[in-house]
Design an enzyme around this catalytic site. Structure first.
Site, PDB file in Angstrom:
ATOM      1  N   HIS A 107     -21.988  54.833 -60.146  1.00 21.36           N
ATOM      2  CA  HIS A 107     -21.191  54.190 -61.396  1.00 21.36           C
ATOM      3  C   HIS A 107     -22.066  54.957 -63.028  1.00 21.36           C
ATOM      4  O   HIS A 107     -22.606  56.073 -62.590  1.00 21.36           O
ATOM      5  CB  HIS A 107     -21.651  52.663 -61.924  1.00 21.36           C
ATOM      6  CG  HIS A 107     -21.228  52.189 -60.426  1.00 21.36           C
ATOM      7  ND1 HIS A 107     -21.728  51.638 -59.575  1.00 21.36           N
ATOM      8  CD2 HIS A 107     -19.983  51.259 -60.599  1.00 21.36           C
ATOM      9  CE1 HIS A 107     -21.553  50.817 -58.719  1.00 21.36           C
ATOM     10  NE2 HIS A 107     -19.580  50.850 -59.097  1.00 21.36           N
ATOM     11  N   ASP A 140     -26.063  55.775 -60.775  1.00 22.61           N
ATOM     12  CA  ASP A 140     -26.655  54.885 -59.521  1.00 22.61           C
ATOM     13  C   ASP A 140     -25.678  55.817 -58.113  1.00 22.61           C
ATOM     14  O   ASP A 140     -25.433  55.139 -56.523  1.00 22.61           O
ATOM     15  CB  ASP A 140     -26.135  53.799 -58.936  1.00 22.61           C
ATOM     16  CG  ASP A 140     -24.946  53.011 -59.151  1.00 22.61           C
ATOM     17  OD1 ASP A 140     -24.311  53.698 -59.045  1.00 22.61           O
ATOM     18  OD2 ASP A 140     -24.574  51.799 -59.267  1.00 22.61           O
ATOM     19  N   SER A 181     -15.546  47.746 -60.618  1.00 21.61           N
ATOM     20  CA  SER A 181     -16.993  48.065 -60.816  1.00 21.61           C
ATOM     21  C   SER A 181     -16.446  48.644 -62.033  1.00 21.61           C
ATOM     22  O   SER A 181     -17.511  48.660 -62.938  1.00 21.61           O
ATOM     23  CB  SER A 181     -18.275  48.736 -60.361  1.00 21.61           C
ATOM     24  OG  SER A 181     -17.506  49.954 -59.768  1.00 21.61           O
TER      25      SER A 181
END
Ligand SMILES: *[C@@H]1O[C@H](CO)[C@@H](O)[C@H](O)[C@H]1NC(C)=O
Ligand SMILES: *[C@@H]1O[C@H](CO)[C@@H](O)[C@H](O)[C@H]1NC(C)=O
Ligand SMILES: *[C@@H]1O[C@H](CO)[C@@H](O)[C@H](O)[C@H]1NC(C)=O
Ligand SMILES: *[C@@H]1O[C@H](CO)[C@@H](O)[C@H](O)[C@H]1NC(C)=O
Ligand SMILES: *[C@@H]1O[C@H](CO)[C@@H](O)[C@H](O)[C@H]1NC(C)=O
Length: 385
Positions: free
Chosen positions: A353, A350, A45
């Site tokens: 991230h 979040d 990610s």
């Protein structure tokens, strides 16, 4: 290297230094900027520009709100390091290989998906939390793209304009940011810190194996990020509240494992340079840049680095079952777990991230070469040390 050779090379460096200091032109400035007509990215990610979103789980609002003003397949409020990197080379943002809608691979492709690991994970979405597209699969997808893109180019017209030219595969920049989830899988899979630490050599072997296969397909310029300070992320500090903290509040032992991973990764790259002599490898110390955001946030215009901007609950504003974008019931009414007021001064988006602001900060630092081995700027990362 034999003893006499060491002396000779020390002597040569001494002569070189004399030469540098006595002339006004510094030789490294003479290195030409590289031509990177494409980027092929592998990772998780930290660099997923839409792979997991297209294939399994699209992030929902408020993801993407800062820059794209809508969810844009990225696990951030905006752009990622790879977006700033692509832009700095004059390219459009990278299309995710897995995205079948509206993609254009003429400038390369992105094989990264959120929740990807280097090794085959035990628990794959939807039975567990990890991406099926771990590094071995990302390599296989690259293999497909490399051969099939040329068949498609032969059709000409619009088809040709959507695919990379054949010569791009050797000229491209190959970028990597993966490994964080291999550590996370161990920490959340009930392994002790020592057991996760002990799994690092096997993880690194999986990485090197894939690098060799990608080299065999023509990769010559490789830009490899090390892993960040996982112990500073809310998803670690909130989930392991009894973990000992360092002086800035990060979970110490978790960061020690990340540092061990980075040490082994750096050693592996030393070996890869020997085994794959035609390639230029750049090891990029993303860990140090990210850690500086936790250590001295004010200095760089940030605040509350250990607290998620988008989240709910507790000291770190993080609760895995009520995460960013979730709809939760509070006092009988449904509310969206949304963003903080000003993500542009926040480090963590979040709980897992980074924000766009943090990604831009990291990119600006690493693109200069100041955190790289060898210390060449991004635009010179095709030169072998
Ligand atoms: C794909 O992108 C390239 C570079 O921006 C562009 O030249 C080409 O026209 C695009 N192809 C399509 C079909 O949009
Ligand atoms: C970890 O241990 C807990 C308690 O024993 C158990 O509920 C959980 O399923 C385990 N998690 C994994 C991934 O094995
Ligand atoms: C991880 O393993 C390395 C090598 O054995 C060791 O030097 C280091 O102290 C270990 N770190 C942790 C946190 O266990
Ligand atoms: C986390 O969120 C869930 C769902 O809203 C809630 O039931 C739970 O109490 C929360 N946990 C904590 C520790 O706040
Ligand atoms: C829920 O209700 C309690 C009691 O009325 C109140 O103190 C609390 O602030 C409310 N929470 C929210 C998020 O509105």
């Amino acid at each position: 290297m034999g003893y006499s050779k060491v002396i000779i090379s020390l002597f040569c460096s001494y002569m070189l230094i004399l030469h540098i200091t006595s002339s006004s032109v510094i030789p490294t400035l003479a290195l030409k900027d590289c031509e990177f007509p494409a980027i092929f990215n592998f990772g998780d990610s930290n660099s997923d520009t839409g792979g997991l979103a297209a294939s399994l789980l699209p992030p929902t609002t408020p993801y993407g709100e800062t820059y794209f003003h809508m969810p844009a397949g990225r696990f951030s409020d905006g752009r990622l390091i790879i977006d700033f990197l692509a832009k700095s080379l004059g390219h459009p943002y990278l299309s995710a290989y897995l995205d079948s809608l509206g993609t254009n691979f003429s400038y390369g492709a992105n094989f990264a998906t959120a929740a990807s690991t280097i090794r085959l994970p035990d628990l794959i979405i939807p039975a567990g939390g990890f991406s099926p597209f771990y590094l071995d699969i990302q390599y296989m997808q690259f293999l497909q793209l490399k051969s099939r893109s040329q068949l498609i180019r032969h059709r000409g017209g619009i088809f040709a304009s959507l695919m990379p030219k054949e010569e791009y595969f050797s000229k491209a920049l190959y970028t990597f940011d993966i490994g964080q989830n291999d550590l996370g899988e161990g920490f959340f899979g009930n392994l002790t810190i020592q057991e996760v630490n002990a799994s690092v050599p096997d993880i690194i072997t999986g990485f090197s194996t894939n690098i060799k296969k990608i080299y065999d397909l023509g990769a010559r310029s490789l830009w490899i990020h090390n892993t960040g300070p996982i112990g500073c992320l809310p998803y670690i500090v909130a989930n392991f509240p009894s973990a000992e903290k360092d002086e800035i509040g990060c979970a110490k032992a978790y960061n020690e494992v990340a540092k061990h991973f980075n040490h082994e990764l750096k050693q592996a790259i030393v070996q890869l340079r020997k085994d794959l002599p035609l390639a230029a490898f750049t090891y990029v110390d993303v860990y140090s840049v990210k850690y500086s955001l936790f250590k001295e946030p004010e200095k760089y215009g940030f605040e509350l680095p250990l607290v998620a901007c988008c989240g709910s609950g507790g000291k770190y504003n993080y609760n895995a079952t009520a995460g960013c974008g979730a709809i939760i019931t509070v006092n009988g009414s449904q509310i969206l777990v949304g963003s903080c007021k000003n993500p542009s001064i926040r480090v963590n988006w979040d709980g897992i991230h980074y924000t766009e602001a943090a990604a831009k900060f990291v990119f600006d630092k690493i693109s200069t070469g100041a955190y790289s081995d060898p210390p060449l700027p991004l635009k010179q990362a095709c030169h072998r040390s």
